[in-house]
Design a protein around this motif. Sequence first.
Motif, mmCIF file in Angstrom:
data_model
loop_
_atom_site.group_PDB
_atom_site.id
_atom_site.type_symbol
_atom_site.label_atom_id
_atom_site.label_comp_id
_atom_site.label_asym_id
_atom_site.label_seq_id
_atom_site.Cartn_x
_atom_site.Cartn_y
_atom_site.Cartn_z
ATOM 1 N N GLY A 139 0.783 -1.224 0.000
ATOM 2 C CA GLY A 139 0.000 0.000 0.000
ATOM 3 C C GLY A 139 0.817 1.277 0.000
ATOM 4 O O GLY A 139 0.253 2.367 -0.042
ATOM 5 N N ASP A 140 2.147 1.169 0.036
ATOM 6 C CA ASP A 140 2.997 2.358 0.132
ATOM 7 C C ASP A 140 3.694 2.685 -1.183
ATOM 8 O O ASP A 140 4.678 3.421 -1.202
ATOM 9 N N GLY A 141 3.191 2.131 -2.288
ATOM 10 C CA GLY A 141 3.815 2.396 -3.578
ATOM 11 C C GLY A 141 4.971 1.469 -3.902
ATOM 12 O O GLY A 141 5.625 1.640 -4.937
ATOM 13 N N ASN A 142 5.237 0.489 -3.024
ATOM 14 C CA ASN A 142 6.314 -0.465 -3.248
ATOM 15 C C ASN A 142 5.752 -1.815 -3.680
ATOM 16 O O ASN A 142 4.567 -2.114 -3.472
ATOM 17 N N ILE A 143 6.612 -2.639 -4.233
ATOM 18 C CA ILE A 143 6.273 -4.031 -4.519
ATOM 19 C C ILE A 143 7.276 -4.916 -3.801
ATOM 20 O O ILE A 143 8.488 -4.722 -3.912
ATOM 21 N N ARG A 144 6.763 -5.861 -3.047
ATOM 22 C CA ARG A 144 7.612 -6.832 -2.355
ATOM 23 C C ARG A 144 7.717 -8.078 -3.234
ATOM 24 O O ARG A 144 6.720 -8.549 -3.767
ATOM 25 N N VAL A 145 8.930 -8.573 -3.394
ATOM 26 C CA VAL A 145 9.168 -9.729 -4.245
ATOM 27 C C VAL A 145 9.815 -10.832 -3.415
ATOM 28 O O VAL A 145 10.762 -10.580 -2.656
ATOM 29 N N TYR A 146 9.285 -12.041 -3.550
ATOM 30 C CA TYR A 146 9.887 -13.228 -2.937
ATOM 31 C C TYR A 146 10.452 -14.083 -4.059
ATOM 32 O O TYR A 146 9.716 -14.539 -4.938
ATOM 33 N N VAL A 147 11.765 -14.292 -4.027
ATOM 34 C CA VAL A 147 12.441 -15.146 -5.001
ATOM 35 C C VAL A 147 12.624 -16.501 -4.335
ATOM 36 O O VAL A 147 13.326 -16.600 -3.322
ATOM 37 N N ALA A 148 11.982 -17.537 -4.855
ATOM 38 C CA ALA A 148 11.918 -18.820 -4.155
ATOM 39 C C ALA A 148 12.692 -19.894 -4.904
ATOM 40 O O ALA A 148 12.672 -19.946 -6.147
#
Length: 224
Positions: A99-108
């Motif tokens: 919600g803060d303009g960021n994207i969280r990415v999980y590299v699995a």
Amino acid sequence: TIRWGGQIEGVELSAEGSLRLAIAGGQRVDADLLFGCDGAWSKVRSVVSTTKPYYCGITIVETWISLVDTRHADVGELVGPGIFLATSDDKALIAQRNGDGNIRVYVAFRVPEDWTRRCGFAFDQVDAARQGLLKMFAGWAPHLCEMLTAADVFIPRALYTHPPRQAAWLAWNNVTLLGDAAHVMPFFTGKGVNLAMLDAVELADNLTSGRFADISQALRAYET
């Protein structure tokens, strides 16, 4: 009273029969009722269970892309307003709009438990980690690999869980568990935090509804 920053190191019975919490720094605090919601490696769980967390076979590298719509509009459009998932060859890219303009990415990755020590690059060296991960995703579409080239930081996390079923629990009249301390699972289901909140609602309802003769009965019904 809320005490912040009090890491629990252990739980024991005091001479008077109450629960005694050992807190980092040498403090001891007595309690009449204890709810362990302290995660997969819960110190409270050890009071009611002999099982230990075990590696589930997956390690993720957590990262995020700040101000994505300004700095990396193509990634922002790809992820959209929710979640994006791409999987192949025992690897995955999982991106989540925040919600803060960021994207969280999980590299699995499906890798051995000690992979982060043997992978050949250091995760606290951002450029080296980026190049190491890009090599592992060689052959993936460039617009997917942009999630790695745009990332600001890389934090490795091996994922641990508990056996789905446990034959027996050690019953206490004044101790129970909530959330990941009770039933941790790999995060791919997307249900962990929802189950933790449901636990809290059900436990609070059992303790305040008047349906049970005492706290012990309320806790047993909640656990069941």
